[in-house]
Design an enzyme around this catalytic site. Structure first.
Site, PDB file in Angstrom:
ATOM      1  N   ASN A 128       0.828  -1.204   0.000  1.00  0.00           N
ATOM      2  CA  ASN A 128       0.000   0.000   0.000  1.00  0.00           C
ATOM      3  C   ASN A 128       0.858   1.248   0.000  1.00  0.00           C
ATOM      4  O   ASN A 128       1.971   1.255   0.526  1.00  0.00           O
ATOM      5  CB  ASN A 128      -0.965  -0.001   1.196  1.00  0.00           C
ATOM      6  CG  ASN A 128      -0.336   0.608   2.432  1.00  0.00           C
ATOM      7  OD1 ASN A 128      -0.256   1.832   2.577  1.00  0.00           O
ATOM      8  ND2 ASN A 128       0.136  -0.258   3.327  1.00  0.00           N
ATOM      9  N   CYS A 157       6.744   4.689   9.294  1.00  0.00           N
ATOM     10  CA  CYS A 157       5.941   4.599   8.084  1.00  0.00           C
ATOM     11  C   CYS A 157       6.808   4.931   6.883  1.00  0.00           C
ATOM     12  O   CYS A 157       7.361   6.020   6.803  1.00  0.00           O
ATOM     13  CB  CYS A 157       4.765   5.555   8.153  1.00  0.00           C
ATOM     14  SG  CYS A 157       3.714   5.387   6.714  1.00  0.00           S
TER      15      CYS A 157
HETATM   16  C1  LIG Z   1      -3.559  -0.028   4.038  1.00  0.00           C
HETATM   17  C2  LIG Z   1      -2.615   0.088   5.177  1.00  0.00           C
HETATM   18  C3  LIG Z   1      -2.450   1.293   5.817  1.00  0.00           C
HETATM   19  C4  LIG Z   1      -1.570   1.440   6.886  1.00  0.00           C
HETATM   20  N1  LIG Z   1      -1.449   2.631   7.511  1.00  0.00           N
HETATM   21  C5  LIG Z   1      -0.643   2.748   8.599  1.00  0.00           C
HETATM   22  C6  LIG Z   1      -0.568   3.946   9.326  1.00  0.00           C
HETATM   23  O1  LIG Z   1      -1.234   4.924   9.020  1.00  0.00           O
HETATM   24  N2  LIG Z   1       0.279   4.011  10.396  1.00  0.00           N
HETATM   25  C7  LIG Z   1       1.018   2.944  10.794  1.00  0.00           C
HETATM   26  O2  LIG Z   1       1.757   3.045  11.779  1.00  0.00           O
HETATM   27  N3  LIG Z   1       0.946   1.764  10.130  1.00  0.00           N
HETATM   28  C8  LIG Z   1       0.145   1.657   9.054  1.00  0.00           C
HETATM   29  N4  LIG Z   1       0.052   0.443   8.394  1.00  0.00           N
HETATM   30  C9  LIG Z   1       0.852  -0.678   8.894  1.00  0.00           C
HETATM   31  C10 LIG Z   1       0.031  -1.583   9.814  1.00  0.00           C
HETATM   32  O3  LIG Z   1      -0.394  -0.889  10.952  1.00  0.00           O
HETATM   33  C11 LIG Z   1       0.837  -2.815  10.246  1.00  0.00           C
HETATM   34  O4  LIG Z   1       1.977  -2.409  10.960  1.00  0.00           O
HETATM   35  C12 LIG Z   1       1.309  -3.651   9.076  1.00  0.00           C
HETATM   36  O5  LIG Z   1       0.355  -3.640   8.044  1.00  0.00           O
HETATM   37  C13 LIG Z   1       1.602  -5.104   9.458  1.00  0.00           C
HETATM   38  O6  LIG Z   1       0.472  -5.731  10.001  1.00  0.00           O
HETATM   39  P1  LIG Z   1      -0.564  -6.599   9.120  1.00  0.00           P
HETATM   40  O7  LIG Z   1       0.256  -7.557   8.313  1.00  0.00           O
HETATM   41  O8  LIG Z   1      -1.466  -7.261  10.109  1.00  0.00           O
HETATM   42  O9  LIG Z   1      -1.290  -5.646   8.229  1.00  0.00           O
HETATM   43  C14 LIG Z   1      -0.819   0.315   7.314  1.00  0.00           C
HETATM   44  C15 LIG Z   1      -1.002  -0.909   6.668  1.00  0.00           C
HETATM   45  C16 LIG Z   1      -1.876  -1.039   5.622  1.00  0.00           C
HETATM   46  C17 LIG Z   1      -2.028  -2.371   4.968  1.00  0.00           C
END
Ligand SMILES: Cc1cc2nc3c(=O)[nH]c(=O)nc-3n(C[C@H](O)[C@H](O)[C@H](O)COP(=O)(O)O)c2cc1C
Ligand SMILES: Cc1cc2nc3c(=O)[nH]c(=O)nc-3n(C[C@H](O)[C@H](O)[C@H](O)COP(=O)(O)OP(=O)(O)OC[C@H]3O[C@@H](n4cnc5c(N)ncnc54)[C@H](O)[C@@H]3O)c2cc1C
Ligand SMILES: Cc1cc2nc3c(=O)[nH]c(=O)nc-3n(C[C@H](O)[C@H](O)[C@H](O)COP(=O)(O)OP(=O)(O)OC[C@H]3O[C@@H](n4cnc5c(N)ncnc54)[C@H](O)[C@@H]3O)c2cc1C
Ligand SMILES: Cc1cc2nc3c(=O)[nH]c(=O)nc-3n(C[C@H](O)[C@H](O)[C@H](O)COP(=O)(O)O)c2cc1C
Ligand code: FES
Ligand code: FES
EC number: 1.3.-.-
Lengths: 299, 312, 312, 299
Positions: free
Chosen positions: B75, B136
């Site tokens: 993303n 990020c």
């Molecule tokens: C669409 C999307 C948007 C995200 N936006 C943020 C964000 O704004 N701030 C942040 O710290 N992490 C953001 N992340 C990261 C997630 O919080 C998380 O750390 C990462 O996706 C790994 O976890 P997961 O595999 O369960 O998604 C985002 C992830 C995705 C997929």
């Protein structure tokens, strides 16, 4: 920093939210029928069917239990009646292809109904429905609802070729007038839907359209030019379908006249045709709210 | 979520703030919680970790913003959001009214941005703590990500700890895209972080075979989902081994209770569920129940007993 | 492989050594080529990149040595192999007899090990070049991996370049587990690497929910397969952007011709197919054919024209 | 560095490689039949059937086109005749469960025959076949081959409970004697296979076994104690099945008396029962070739 200037000429009010929130269910496929280039699936999904309003969609988990495809696939609801939700699927990539391979007795995990439905037309207004490709399927439930409410319904179904037309039989039965166009002339009149739209528009009080972006733009522009409000159901790439990921945005002018990157899954998929900034889709115009924070400034 | 009641005590804490469930949303993957209401009891989960907020409203990047990848996705949203004013006016009161806890993720491009955000969030009802998104990889100024440099990372954390409400724990969110995550973890803990969130996404790229150019508007994007789970677990394992007293909010590809269990055993005292929510909007409640059942089967009386168990 | 003949010129090179196909095996994923013979024409592929060899025979680690993960796998083989003598006596002559090219991967725990291996391989028939595995996270001495430190990495590469047959190009194989892969790439190129292989596996961990301990004997392991493809593509993209003249052997999750195309467009002039071979032993020939067809469809007359095209 | 000492008392010679190399084919499922706890699949796979020898196995790609499961699943060949390969699958995890859900008309991608077959017994020898759980399926083809070659065949099929017994009917038809044991006594005699093995062993010229490791060890030990050569088909976790990944190794004493970590997919799955160092599986004994390079030295 220059404040974005409001645009205030809109003919439409933003589509209201749906009457009922969505549910998530594992449902059984009770019908799977190839229709030309598409597959029509019928799902025994009473809780979704009873909530569904025309213009809404459902989102399927795809690939089964061992799937490496994580994201849901959004598919417009064609009809929802008697506990059965009908959708028409085109095999585009791996996920939609998997959907077209479902057979009666299989189960699928589905979330719906999602998104905002088409708003009702002004009382007594004649409505024009325009569907491109499988987009026509999304208008079948709407046509039925409008007829039931006493509206006169004209419809146009268009596609690249005859085998990519959709729901023509259903719309023939429901609409007062139906025009068919194909780009190659293999069915109906040769040409784009706008050919028929231009003829049917005068006298209509509202236009509803579903199909490819270019078609939506043409239809919305034609309607707006004649002062007719139009509602389009857009198709943007979606990851979640429920409004939490922010992938499905496009620039839409709000009721305050300001443009925002709006989520097509929860603020749409139905938008006022004169509110979608079609030419700016996929870009970040300077006058979008918050574009300044991204470093985009007035040229 | 209310369905299966196990005998396992599932309560845990974010820093010193107790929460009833170890299962939280992940920042940016559940917006501000509202849209999950039809699928999840927001008061029963640990907390809603909000989409990272900055000082000003942000439009985010132009589309396309995502690409599906094998067992994951990329993303490049660009932190679209209402800004801190919007959050304080709209989203946080909505969560507080319902009795849901918010763990507010803050982001910025300068140390002062972070500090100002922390100041604005002091004493706000319903705010259980702050997650400091120093990792990020999607913000426009990608020269160097704070989280990739122990010094820059600790500058941010020290400023936030100084400015923030003392009652609000602050968790630093780490990036896996570093040679030595333990050294970054150590630096931010020394700078005052009450806990660590890990991991953020991995920097990735997809090329569109049709246009033959990078698919995402932002060229690179963040890789998330089950694909990255082994990397996330490794990070949690390494950091817990080095800093066993520091609470960890584990995340990265969690999709089931057994996935969550792996993070707990590796050292996480709570977990965030991100991308899996896109696949299954009911995931949080399901994962809480599955985790409780898995702990019970394995003879644990409480979640706390299982934290870090794999190291013993 | 012989089946579909396209008009596209698929020839490329490893350094200055021409090869007829850009599709190679990946080190450790096709042993020494023998077992692929029923499925692949070994003379038609670019080269057999051999399992990393060390000076002495190695038993490798105890089992379990692998864990399946979503769209990928974790391995901790521990470089099981016959040692350089076994390679020179058995495997290399076998490949040479058939007219197959060997790109010999060498590994060691000291700079001198690498240099000695390079010396032993001078002038050996059928050896098209050397891949220097400085990035394997699986060797017993895991304190610091050579590839994670630009200085250590260039020490190895300089020693190998000095010792190796001048006619044999040497490619340094980089690890993605670094904060700044471009700086490592630059360092090894300055030290004399003729090309870069990337990427090696990502360090990962899986915990067995039954034993509640790390599943692999080696605790951590290397993550490979389609799951890591976006990370691999990002690395290739970044390094090609910084060092456009340096040949890249791209790898990480390649499973189809369109996957290979992405690497080529990002800057790879050849690709290795690793984990996908476990899924489809015929993968190499299929991917060559699919890549050729994809290039033809897109109007390329030769593979070379497409290398790095996404940057233009 | 102390040189590992050769062990030289082996009764068996290592199993020879198969007569024909494997092929990879997409084949149709022509039969799918639940049999107690298992599913028997029949595959129209003439090129594999004609090459297959008893003791060999096939490896399936699992999960279909959208699968997130990358590694093949190894399944023993039960019988291969008239162009049809039969296998018996137990639903253990996601991959094998997917296999058990295949229906006639579905296609699967399969590689085989893989591994080394059971070596032929000395002329005229009476053979004892011992199968544990679904391991008995792998002995059906062998029993038929031995009978055809004029050998007397005694067989033992054991399992935890009646529903986990396998191929009893087939073995009843083929073997001269068949003993059945279950741990819980729900079928045949209550107890482990060794109960029957101990009785049937005397007078046998060779033992073949397939099943869980603990069972293989018990059977091999019993045979070796009586000076009877035994061959066991082991089951180690495999990633590729064709010999390229080195995940499936276990410590086996070679013909030179040295122990190596040998690949069970290409140097096995059939090994001399007295050559497998069962107690050392999953460890790295100091006297394995190359253990010194891993830092393991003589204690
Ligand atoms: C669409 C999307 C948007 C995200 N936006 C943020 C964000 O704004 N701030 C942040 O710290 N992490 C953001 N992340 C990261 C997630 O919080 C998380 O750390 C990462 O996706 C790994 O976890 P997961 O595999 O369960 O998604 C985002 C992830 C995705 C997929
Ligand atoms: C509101 C809405 C209604 C739709 N109605 C229908 C319908 O009635 N019938 C029909 O056949 N198709 C419909 N689509 C399009 C359908 O969702 C896509 O064709 C499908 O998601 C493509 O998935 P794939 O795996 O086949 O292709 P891929 O290209 O491999 O998909 C990759 C990823 O991109 C997303 N994606 C790709 N194209 C689209 C797209 N056009 N829209 C949304 N997401 C996309 C997928 O969800 C997936 O996450 C609709 C889309 C939307 C947004
Ligand atoms: C030579 C041989 C013959 C076999 N014959 C049969 C048979 O006739 N019938 C039958 O039901 N099963 C048989 N098995 C076991 C079967 O391969 C496993 O049950 C199956 O691979 C498990 O996959 P899964 O996805 O269901 O489980 P998971 O545990 O999710 O598998 C995860 C990974 O581990 C591997 N794995 C796990 N268990 C085993 C195992 N026991 N053996 C090999 N790989 C494993 C899988 O291949 C996969 O890569 C045989 C195994 C071998 C090695
Ligand atoms: C089982 C296995 C063994 C490997 N052994 C080696 C090795 O000996 N030397 C090496 O440089 N890389 C080794 N690798 C890494 C691969 O060569 C490759 O860099 C990595 O797996 C990414 O490519 P893939 O996703 O196509 O497998 C191994 C990978 C696997 C899966
Ligand atoms: S698809 Fe996720 S917000 Fe619209
Ligand atoms: S399973 Fe790959 S070598 Fe045996």
């Amino acid at each position: 920093m220059t404040a974005p200037h409001p645009r205030t000429t809109a003919l439409t009010t933003p589509a209201p939210v749906a009457d009922a929130p969505p549910v998530q269910r594992t449902v059984e496929v009770v019908g799977a029928r190839p229709v030309d280039a598409y597959v029509e699936l019928r799902l025994a999904a009473p809780e979704i069917a009873e909530r569904a309003q025309p213009g809404q969609f459902v989102a399927f988990a795809v690939g089964g239990e061992t799937s490496g495809l994580l994201l849901r696939r959004s598919i417009a609801i064609s009809t929802a009646a008697d506990g059965v939700v009908t959708v028409v699927v085109s095999a585009a990539g791996p996920g939609s292809t998997w959907l077209t391979q479902r057979r009666p007795g299989d189960t699928v995990d589905v979330v719906g109904p999602l998104g905002r439905p088409f708003p009702a037309p002004p009382a007594g207004a004649r409505a024009l429905l325009v569907g491109g490709g499988y987009g026509a399927a999304a208008l079948v439930g709407l046509a039925a609802q409008l007829k039931e409410a006493g509206h006169e319904v004209a419809a146009v179904a268009g596609a690249a070729s005859a085998d990519r037309l959709c729901s023509v039989q259903e719309l023939t039965e429901l609409a007062d007038t139906l025009a068919v166009t194909t780009d190659d002339g293999s069915s109906g009149r040769r040409g784009l839907v706008t050919l028929a739209v231009d003829e049917l528009l005068p006298g209509c009080g509202v236009v509803y359209a579903c199909g490819p972006m270019r078609m939506l733009q043409a239809v919305a522009d034609a309607a707006t030019a004649l002062g007719v409000p139009s509602y389009v159901a857009v198709e943007e790439s979606m990851a979640c379908g429920i409004g939490v990921c922010m992938t499905c945005v496009l620039p839409v002018v709000g009721s305050d006249g300001l443009t925002r990157l709006s989520r097509s899954c929860t603020e749409g998929p139905v938008f006022g045709g004169d509110r979608v900034r079609f030419d700016d889709v996929g870009t970040l115009p300077w006058d979008v709210v918050g574009a300044d924070a991204m470093g985009v400034t007035r040229p | 979520m209310t369905a299966v009641e196990t005998a396992v005590d599932m309560s845990t804490a974010l820093g010193a703030v107790p929460i009833p469930s170890p299962v939280l949303t992940a920042s940016g993957c559940s917006a501000f919680g509202r849209e999950l209401e039809p699928f999840v009891d927001l008061t029963a989960i640990g907390a809603v970790v909000t989409k990272s907020v900055q000082l000003r409203p942000r439009s985010g990047r132009p589309t396309p913003r995502m690409a599906e990848t094998p067992s994951g996705m990329l993303n490049s949203i660009g932190l679209q959001g209402p800004g801190i004013d919007g959050l304080l006016d709209g989203e946080l009161p909505w969560l507080a009214e319902r009795g849901a806890r918010a763990f507010v993720s803050i982001a910025g491009v300068r140390v002062e941005d972070f500090a100002e955000l922390a100041t604005r969030l002091r004493g706000v009802p319903g705010v259980a703590g702050l997650e400091v998104n120093i990792s990020c990889p999607n913000v426009e100024s990608r020269g160097e990500v704070f989280a990739c440099d122990p010094v820059a990372a600790s500058d941010v954390v020290a400023a936030v700890r100084a400015a923030a409400d003392p009652a609000q724990p602050i968790y630093a969110k780490l990036s896996p895209d570093v040679t030595d995550i333990v050294s970054v973890a150590r630096a931010v803990v020394d700078a005052g972080a009450d806990g660590l969130s890990m991991i953020n996404t991995l920097l990735g790229l997809v090329i569109d075979p049709d246009t033959m150019k990078p698919l995402l508007g932002g060229i690179t994007g963040g890789l998330s989902g089950p694909a990255i789970r082994p990397v996330a677990l490794r990070c949690v394992w390494q950091v817990h081994a080095a800093l066993p007293e520091v609470p960890i909010l584990g995340m990265g590809g969690i999709r089931s209770g057994l996935d969550a269990l792996q993070f707990v055993l590796a050292g996480a005292s709570a977990v965030s569920v991100g991308t899996a929510v896109f696949n299954d909007p009911s995931a949080l409640g399901r994962i809480h129940a599955e985790l409780a059942a898995a702990l019970e089967t394995r003879g644990f009386a409480s979640l706390r007993e299982a934290v870090g168990y794999a190291h013993r």
